[in-house]
Structure formats: C-alpha cells, structure tokens
Design an enzyme around this catalytic site. Sequence first.
Site, PDB file in Angstrom:
ATOM      1  N   HIS A 339       0.838  -1.196   0.000  1.00  0.00           N
ATOM      2  CA  HIS A 339       0.000   0.000   0.000  1.00  0.00           C
ATOM      3  C   HIS A 339       0.873   1.246   0.000  1.00  0.00           C
ATOM      4  O   HIS A 339       0.595   2.219  -0.715  1.00  0.00           O
ATOM      5  CB  HIS A 339      -0.933  -0.013   1.203  1.00  0.00           C
ATOM      6  N   CYS A 340       1.945   1.223   0.773  1.00  0.00           N
ATOM      7  CA  CYS A 340       2.857   2.361   0.831  1.00  0.00           C
ATOM      8  C   CYS A 340       3.476   2.666  -0.530  1.00  0.00           C
ATOM      9  O   CYS A 340       3.746   3.828  -0.854  1.00  0.00           O
ATOM     10  CB  CYS A 340       3.979   2.087   1.821  1.00  0.00           C
ATOM     11  N   LEU A 341       3.711   1.640  -1.326  1.00  0.00           N
ATOM     12  CA  LEU A 341       4.360   1.805  -2.623  1.00  0.00           C
ATOM     13  C   LEU A 341       3.452   2.397  -3.686  1.00  0.00           C
ATOM     14  O   LEU A 341       3.933   2.866  -4.715  1.00  0.00           O
ATOM     15  CB  LEU A 341       4.851   0.445  -3.141  1.00  0.00           C
TER      16      LEU A 341
END
Length: 351
Positions: A339-341
């Site tokens: 999700h962070c990416l």
Amino acid sequence: MCVLKKPRELGYRLPAEWEPQEAVWFAWPVREDLWPGLLEKVRDELASLYVLAARFQTVRVLCPVQAEKDLRARIDQAGGGDNIELFDYETDDVWCRDFGPVFLIKEDGSEICITDWIYNAWGGKFAEQTKDDGANAWIADRLDLRRFIYKTVLEGGAIEANGAGALLTTEAVLLNPNRNHSHTKSDIERILKANLGVDRVHWFKEGLYGDDTDGHVDNLARFFKKDGIIIAETSQTEDENRPALSENLGRLREFKDAAGEPMALARLPLPKVVLNASGQRLAASYLNYLVLNGAIIVPTYEDEKGDMAALKIIGDCFPGREIIGFDCTNIIQEGGALHCLSMNQPAIIKQ
C-alpha cells in the site's frame, strides 16, 4: 472578493479503494543508497509487482528516462506487460502513497481531481524530499487534471476512506508537531472535511512500533466495506504493539456508521516480528495490502502459518476478488509494503 470553493462544495469526495480504478501509480527507485545490499533484488521484485498488478488494470510508474531501459528489461524478465506506462519523472523515494496525488472524484463520477498537500518526509525525517513533494504538480499537469493546493502536511497513508463520508486516521501522525504544529484536532477535522469531501473523522491514537511514519493508519485499520473495518491485533502479551492496538480496538468499538450503528469488525493478527539489518523491529503488517480491480495483493513475510491465515481473513472480507500473496520480506526493510508503494487513481464514469 473572489472566494475559492473547496472540493466538497464542488461535489468532490474521497472514494474507497474498492471502487473502480483507472490505474495504480508507483515510483521506481533511482537512488543507489536505497535498500543497501538488497537494491537489485528489490528492483526485480518491484518489476514483478508491476507485472502482477497490470493483470488487473493499468499500471503507471514514475521513472526517469535514463532508467527506463533497465526497468523495461526487468519487466520483460518478469513476464512483460503491455499495460504498464512509464512517466518521465524522477522521485527521491518510492513511497507513492505518501507523496503521490490524493485523487477525489465527483459524486456523479464524471470527473476526478488531485489534492496536493505538503509532503515533508514524515516530519522531516529524511532530507531528500523535494522531488517527491513536486510529483503532484507534475502528474496533474501531465494528466491535465484540476489541482487543489494546500499548506497542510498530509500523507496518503495517514488516511483511509470508505467512500461514503467516513475517514480513519491517527493522532500520532496528524496531531504530531512535526506535521502541523499549529493545528488542533478540530482544525484538522475541518480541513479534512472541506478538502476531502468527508463527513466523519474517526481517530485512532498510536501506530505500530518502529513505524518511521509515526503511525500511519494503513498499517492499523482499513475499511473493507462502508460499515466494516479490519483491524490489526496481537495475541502476544509481550508485544510492544499490544497497548496501542488494544486502545485502538476500544476506540473502534465506539465508531458508528452513517446510520449511527456500530461498525462491523474483522481482526487481522500482525505477522511474526520482522527485523532490519540492525536488529530493530520493522512495522510489518498484513493490512498494508493493495486493492485493485478484481484483486487484493497482500504482503507476506515468509511466515507460512501467519501468511496463510492473513490471506484467508482478507479474502473473507473481499469476496469475489482474487487474493494474492506477495513476498515483502525485502521490501519492508525500507519501512513500507504494498500500500505504501502505490497510489490508486479512480476511474471516471463515462457520461
């Protein structure tokens, strides 16, 4: 005097990630000092992730032209993908969720826009941030989209929406002096409501131990439907995360949906402890999954029992979607996961 209207007044709202998407955005790691000793492996893994995501929708990658040949070669090695578009922009880092555009969509689905917030590398923790902070303006210009510009610090991983007016966030991030030191909780709520088109802000307190972001909500709790939240928990009594997760669960039980009813609840255990090269605990979480059209890609951490249990729980929350595990043992060494990416771009409904 001309008073500019806020996105909410213009009929925009922050969609849920399970709503139809046009594309998902990533940023290619250009700097050679990222992932010391693992960078080439991680680059191959990211190319494989792009190929996997492109099975379900368009993938757009911020990648400077000088790195395109290398990335294309890795994409081909991973199986290829005609649905992967490269955009000639160089970023400082890869965490597109936090510096990338927070897209809004009109209520009738006819138009999207970009909200452009200040990105200061999670409270000034890292010096290289200027290119990341400039990505939104570049993307808005490239896509010819309306852009709303704010002087408030906000990262995309700090917020989670249900598409129906509710927002999750944490006090540890949005009330942290290293973000918006002069803002009260009421100030933040007013800003979020006016500029993201939400009605209710639900606050958790702390994030995960070892989280460089100070406690992003996308490691703690996610909506899986308009009135349902999946939340991280631990059964280990000695876990450093236990006090914070217990308090967050207590707060969740007080949250109400639009009709004033309690939220449905699903519990998702944390994975086994994952350490960095210095022996420090990392903020590994199965909740850092990526929602795509027809699929959920879930971070796994070489823990067969825990990984399989997480895939089952998340699959139960998203029936009808393909649930795919993706090993993030190397990726998490820089502090984030799937999700962070990524940053999802909602699909316009053709009129």
